[in-house]
Motif scaffolding. Structure first.
Motif, mmCIF file in Angstrom:
data_model
loop_
_atom_site.group_PDB
_atom_site.id
_atom_site.type_symbol
_atom_site.label_atom_id
_atom_site.label_comp_id
_atom_site.label_asym_id
_atom_site.label_seq_id
_atom_site.Cartn_x
_atom_site.Cartn_y
_atom_site.Cartn_z
ATOM 1 N N ARG A 129 0.698 -1.122 0.054
ATOM 2 C CA ARG A 129 -0.019 0.167 -0.009
ATOM 3 C C ARG A 129 1.006 1.289 -0.011
ATOM 4 N NH1 ARG A 129 -1.738 3.375 3.704
ATOM 5 N NH2 ARG A 129 -0.695 2.287 5.441
ATOM 6 N N LEU A 130 1.851 1.153 0.631
ATOM 7 C CA LEU A 130 2.764 2.587 1.049
ATOM 8 C C LEU A 130 3.486 2.650 -0.402
ATOM 9 C CD1 LEU A 130 4.374 1.914 4.358
ATOM 10 C CD2 LEU A 130 2.817 3.607 3.690
ATOM 11 N N ILE A 131 3.971 1.577 -1.048
ATOM 12 C CA ILE A 131 4.533 1.729 -2.353
ATOM 13 C C ILE A 131 3.645 2.130 -3.403
ATOM 14 C CG2 ILE A 131 5.747 0.403 -4.351
ATOM 15 C CD1 ILE A 131 7.404 0.975 -1.766
ATOM 16 N N VAL A 180 3.981 5.681 -5.723
ATOM 17 C CA VAL A 180 3.960 5.630 -7.120
ATOM 18 C C VAL A 180 2.940 6.534 -7.626
ATOM 19 C CG1 VAL A 180 3.604 3.932 -9.241
ATOM 20 C CG2 VAL A 180 4.956 3.403 -7.278
ATOM 21 N N GLY A 181 1.806 6.558 -6.711
ATOM 22 C CA GLY A 181 0.635 7.491 -7.194
ATOM 23 C C GLY A 181 -0.047 7.013 -8.539
ATOM 24 N N SER A 182 -0.433 7.988 -9.346
ATOM 25 C CA SER A 182 -1.201 7.825 -10.431
ATOM 26 C C SER A 182 -0.428 7.407 -11.643
ATOM 27 C CB SER A 182 -1.954 8.919 -10.921
ATOM 28 O OG SER A 182 -1.232 9.889 -11.064
ATOM 29 N N ALA A 233 -1.915 0.736 -8.490
ATOM 30 C CA ALA A 233 -1.438 -0.626 -8.050
ATOM 31 C C ALA A 233 -2.549 -1.812 -8.599
ATOM 32 C CB ALA A 233 -1.736 -0.747 -6.420
ATOM 33 N N HIS A 234 -3.647 -1.501 -9.089
ATOM 34 C CA HIS A 234 -4.508 -2.384 -9.414
ATOM 35 C C HIS A 234 -4.341 -2.755 -10.768
ATOM 36 C CE1 HIS A 234 -6.470 1.419 -10.371
ATOM 37 N NE2 HIS A 234 -7.077 0.923 -11.336
ATOM 38 N N GLY A 235 -3.295 -1.935 -11.637
ATOM 39 C CA GLY A 235 -3.116 -2.133 -13.065
ATOM 40 C C GLY A 235 -1.874 -2.928 -13.155
ATOM 41 N N ARG A 236 -1.738 -3.997 -12.411
ATOM 42 C CA ARG A 236 -0.582 -4.634 -12.834
ATOM 43 C C ARG A 236 -1.265 -6.138 -12.862
ATOM 44 N NH1 ARG A 236 4.121 -2.766 -10.878
ATOM 45 N NH2 ARG A 236 3.983 -1.186 -9.202
ATOM 46 N N ALA A 237 -0.075 -6.766 -14.014
ATOM 47 C CA ALA A 237 -0.589 -7.914 -14.657
ATOM 48 C C ALA A 237 0.200 -9.006 -13.796
ATOM 49 C CB ALA A 237 -0.072 -7.907 -16.018
#
Length: 156
Positions: free
Chosen positions: A129-131, A135-137, A141-145
């Motif tokens: 979550r902190l990472i 990273v922000g927009s 975080a949900h855009g990872r394959a």
């Protein structure tokens, strides 16, 4: 401006003053070159320090311990206007508050890693979550394959 303290027979040499505070003599010379100390000179040209110098060195050490740099200390000593002195201290207090906040965040991250039940801290939900927040927009975080690679690296 020469020191106005007692520089008579009880005046100290640079070595004696340095030893009194556990300092190296070059520290006192540096402070003199910065305008923080103004020892008188004896007929042989040697620095002599009196009671006012002793107080000045103690004040420098206390202010350094409080986290102030030598340039700020010099400004405080050179300022006769209380409002200017307060403004200098207000700015330093705000800087210190910022550093404390950053340190608290660092401590929170480290303690989170210490208290995490995962062997690999990179698998810890708190860490992730902190990472993601850091990273922000740029890379959600949900855009990872699968495999945890960001979408831009899928074709690699």
């Amino acid at each position: 401006m020469k020191s106005s303290g007692d520089n008579g027979p009880s005046a100290m040499s640079i070595g004696a003053l340095a030893a009194r505070f556990g300092l190296a003599t070059h520290v006192l010379r540096h402070w003199e070159s910065m305008g923080l100390l103004h020892p008188v000179r004896d007929p042989g040209g040697r620095r002599r320090y009196g009671a006012d110098d002793l107080t000045r060195v103690a004040a420098i050490l206390v202010l350094k311990e409080a986290g102030l740099g030598l340039d700020i200390i010099r400004s405080l000593f050179a300022t006769v206007e209380p409002s200017t002195r307060h403004e200098i201290l207000r700015a330093e207090a705000e800087e210190l508050r910022s550093r404390i906040a950053a340190t608290r965040i660092s401590l929170e991250l480290i303690e989170g890693g210490l208290n995490c039940e995962h062997e690999d801290v990179t698998q810890c939900p708190y860490y992730r979550r902190l990472i993601a927040e850091q990273v922000g927009s740029r890379v959600p975080a949900h855009g990872r394959a699968r495999g945890g690679k960001p979408p831009a690296q899928l074709g690699d």
